[in-house]
Write a protein that holds these residues in place. Sequence first.
Motif, short mmCIF file in Angstrom:
data_model
loop_
_atom_site.label_atom_id
_atom_site.label_comp_id
_atom_site.label_asym_id
_atom_site.label_seq_id
_atom_site.Cartn_x
_atom_site.Cartn_y
_atom_site.Cartn_z
N LEU A 15 0.82 -1.22 0.00
CA LEU A 15 0.00 0.00 0.00
C LEU A 15 0.85 1.26 0.00
CD1 LEU A 15 -3.03 -0.75 2.36
CD2 LEU A 15 -2.69 -1.31 -0.05
N LYS A 21 -0.12 -5.16 3.02
CA LYS A 21 -1.43 -5.68 3.43
C LYS A 21 -1.48 -7.18 3.11
CE LYS A 21 -6.31 -4.75 2.36
NZ LYS A 21 -7.24 -3.67 1.96
N HIS A 28 -7.13 -11.11 7.92
CA HIS A 28 -8.60 -10.98 7.81
C HIS A 28 -9.16 -12.31 7.29
CE1 HIS A 28 -12.49 -9.30 7.54
NE2 HIS A 28 -12.46 -8.90 6.30
N GLN A 29 -8.73 -12.71 6.10
CA GLN A 29 -8.91 -14.10 5.70
C GLN A 29 -7.67 -14.85 6.17
OE1 GLN A 29 -10.93 -15.96 2.00
NE2 GLN A 29 -8.85 -15.54 1.34
N SER A 59 -5.65 -9.80 17.36
CA SER A 59 -6.32 -11.00 16.92
C SER A 59 -5.45 -11.84 15.99
CB SER A 59 -7.60 -10.63 16.16
OG SER A 59 -8.54 -10.07 17.04
N ILE A 62 -3.28 -15.01 16.92
CA ILE A 62 -3.89 -16.22 17.48
C ILE A 62 -3.73 -17.44 16.58
CG2 ILE A 62 -6.07 -17.26 18.21
CD1 ILE A 62 -6.91 -14.50 19.31
N GLU B 58 -13.54 -11.92 15.50
CA GLU B 58 -12.43 -11.86 16.45
C GLU B 58 -12.97 -11.68 17.87
OE1 GLU B 58 -9.90 -8.48 15.56
OE2 GLU B 58 -11.56 -7.08 15.61
N SER B 59 -12.24 -12.16 18.92
CA SER B 59 -11.00 -12.89 18.83
C SER B 59 -11.18 -14.38 19.12
CB SER B 59 -10.00 -12.34 19.86
OG SER B 59 -9.63 -11.02 19.53
N SER B 60 -12.13 -14.69 20.02
CA SER B 60 -12.18 -16.07 20.50
C SER B 60 -12.78 -17.05 19.50
CB SER B 60 -12.97 -16.13 21.82
OG SER B 60 -12.31 -15.35 22.80
N VAL B 77 -12.57 -16.52 7.39
CA VAL B 77 -12.58 -15.06 7.40
C VAL B 77 -13.10 -14.62 8.76
CG1 VAL B 77 -13.55 -12.96 6.38
CG2 VAL B 77 -13.02 -14.92 4.93
N PHE B 78 -12.37 -13.71 9.42
CA PHE B 78 -12.91 -13.23 10.70
C PHE B 78 -13.35 -11.77 10.59
CE2 PHE B 78 -8.30 -12.50 11.30
CZ PHE B 78 -8.25 -11.24 11.85
N ARG B 80 -14.05 -8.13 11.84
CA ARG B 80 -13.31 -7.27 12.75
C ARG B 80 -14.26 -6.44 13.59
NH1 ARG B 80 -8.05 -6.24 11.94
NH2 ARG B 80 -7.02 -7.29 10.21
N LYS B 81 -13.85 -6.27 14.85
CA LYS B 81 -14.62 -5.41 15.76
C LYS B 81 -14.02 -4.02 15.81
CE LYS B 81 -16.00 -9.10 18.94
NZ LYS B 81 -15.62 -9.74 20.21
N ARG B 82 -12.72 -3.96 15.55
CA ARG B 82 -12.03 -2.67 15.56
C ARG B 82 -11.84 -2.19 14.14
NH1 ARG B 82 -9.43 -5.82 18.98
NH2 ARG B 82 -8.04 -6.48 17.33
N GLN B 83 -11.72 -0.91 13.99
CA GLN B 83 -11.42 -0.36 12.68
C GLN B 83 -10.00 -0.73 12.29
OE1 GLN B 83 -12.46 3.91 12.81
NE2 GLN B 83 -13.45 3.40 10.87
N LEU B 85 -6.76 0.07 9.66
CA LEU B 85 -6.26 1.13 8.78
C LEU B 85 -6.16 0.66 7.33
CD1 LEU B 85 -3.44 2.62 11.00
CD2 LEU B 85 -5.59 3.70 10.36
N THR B 86 -5.94 -0.64 7.16
CA THR B 86 -5.76 -1.13 5.80
C THR B 86 -7.03 -1.78 5.25
OG1 THR B 86 -4.94 -3.28 6.54
CG2 THR B 86 -3.30 -1.57 6.19
N LEU B 87 -8.06 -1.86 6.10
CA LEU B 87 -9.31 -2.47 5.65
C LEU B 87 -10.37 -1.38 5.62
CD1 LEU B 87 -10.93 -5.08 5.01
CD2 LEU B 87 -11.30 -5.33 7.45
N ALA B 108 -17.17 -5.72 10.82
CA ALA B 108 -16.95 -5.51 9.39
C ALA B 108 -16.20 -6.67 8.75
CB ALA B 108 -16.16 -4.22 9.18
N VAL B 109 -16.60 -6.97 7.51
CA VAL B 109 -15.93 -7.99 6.70
C VAL B 109 -15.73 -7.40 5.30
CG1 VAL B 109 -16.15 -10.28 5.63
CG2 VAL B 109 -16.96 -9.92 7.97
N SER B 110 -14.57 -7.62 4.73
CA SER B 110 -14.34 -7.17 3.36
C SER B 110 -15.14 -8.03 2.39
CB SER B 110 -12.85 -7.29 3.03
OG SER B 110 -12.67 -7.20 1.64
#
Lengths: 194, 194
Positions: A15, A21, A28-29, A59, A62, B58-60, B77-78, B80-83, B85-87, B108-110
């Motif tokens: 990026l 990324k 993420h995946q 995360s 893990i 995420e996470s458990s 695919v997990f 995300r609960k947090r924002q 920067l690259t997603l 959020a999921v891409s």
Amino acid sequence: MERLQQKIIEEGKVLSNEVLKVDAFLNHQIDPVLMKEMGQEFARLFAEDGITKILTIESSGIAPSVMAGLEMGVPVVFARKRQSLTLTEGLLTADVYSFTKQQSNRIAVSNAFLNKEDRVLIIDDFLANGQAALGLLNIAEQAGVHVAGIGIVIEKSFQEGRKLLEEKNVRVESLARVQSLENGQVTFVEEARA
Amino acid sequence: MERLQQKIIEEGKVLSNEVLKVDAFLNHQIDPVLMKEMGQEFARLFAEDGITKILTIESSGIAPSVMAGLEMGVPVVFARKRQSLTLTEGLLTADVYSFTKQQSNRIAVSNAFLNKEDRVLIIDDFLANGQAALGLLNIAEQAGVHVAGIGIVIEKSFQEGRKLLEEKNVRVESLARVQSLENGQVTFVEEARA
């Protein structure tokens, strides 16, 4: 680790000169087969160290940690970034500064899961400025455990994380060492084969 | 799943009539061998469903999902609960209300990692009020994938999560179903052996 380097070349996205990324297989995946291979590689690298526990951070740490833990036959503990309602007593904490987000976050581990007798392998997905790894190291020191080393999936060798950790006399093993992201290209540190 | 029930009895802590703490093997410290067995059990339960992807949060949710993904040969695919920067682009989002924390969080999921052809297994660590699972289901619907079912590690059957999911005509498989936490005791829903 050659398969990881390939995967970074094929599916990683550069990026900027600083940001790689790898959402397609790590952040993420997740590619479970690659995670298993990385777990095996961490187990091989630290086979002589009598590891009794893996310490990581949520995360993205893990998945590789659980695979390494399975391979090595030891439990994994992940530091939390968010406050937990049920995790409130006996917390070991450290503040981790994020240069990219320009903010400090407190990470926490229950002292119930780190014992003085433990020989700990710290694992994280990225090593850049080293702040997360230093935070985990700080928590390990508070717990009085022996830290056998730090296992990193992707090291950005052009940033100062490795140097800061080595100044603490900690062994750092990275499965992929990125030399540069300049011109949108990933190049790796040349290394003698282990 | 008998080993999981045993583990809950031996290492779980009943904090109240509603709260079961399983930080010793699932939510903070992770037992990789148990995770592997859970992954195998999810793979067995959904063996006939042609799953192509696992969706978790995420996470458990990550550890059991990665083991299930390894067993089934599919990526994870997990959400995300947090924002991140690259997603930032092409995000599918849902708002998840937490009754315990009394606040709503955006997950959020891409959309890059969910394709219309995917047959998705949703996995999460706990099913209580069902809000996280409903959020994942909502994201899966936005992506237009087929949801083959929802795999849960620990279901608190005295809360309404299962009912809400079944009203959506989704198959729910829980590895342990907790009937009650009253009097500091864990009791499980009696079930015919699969």
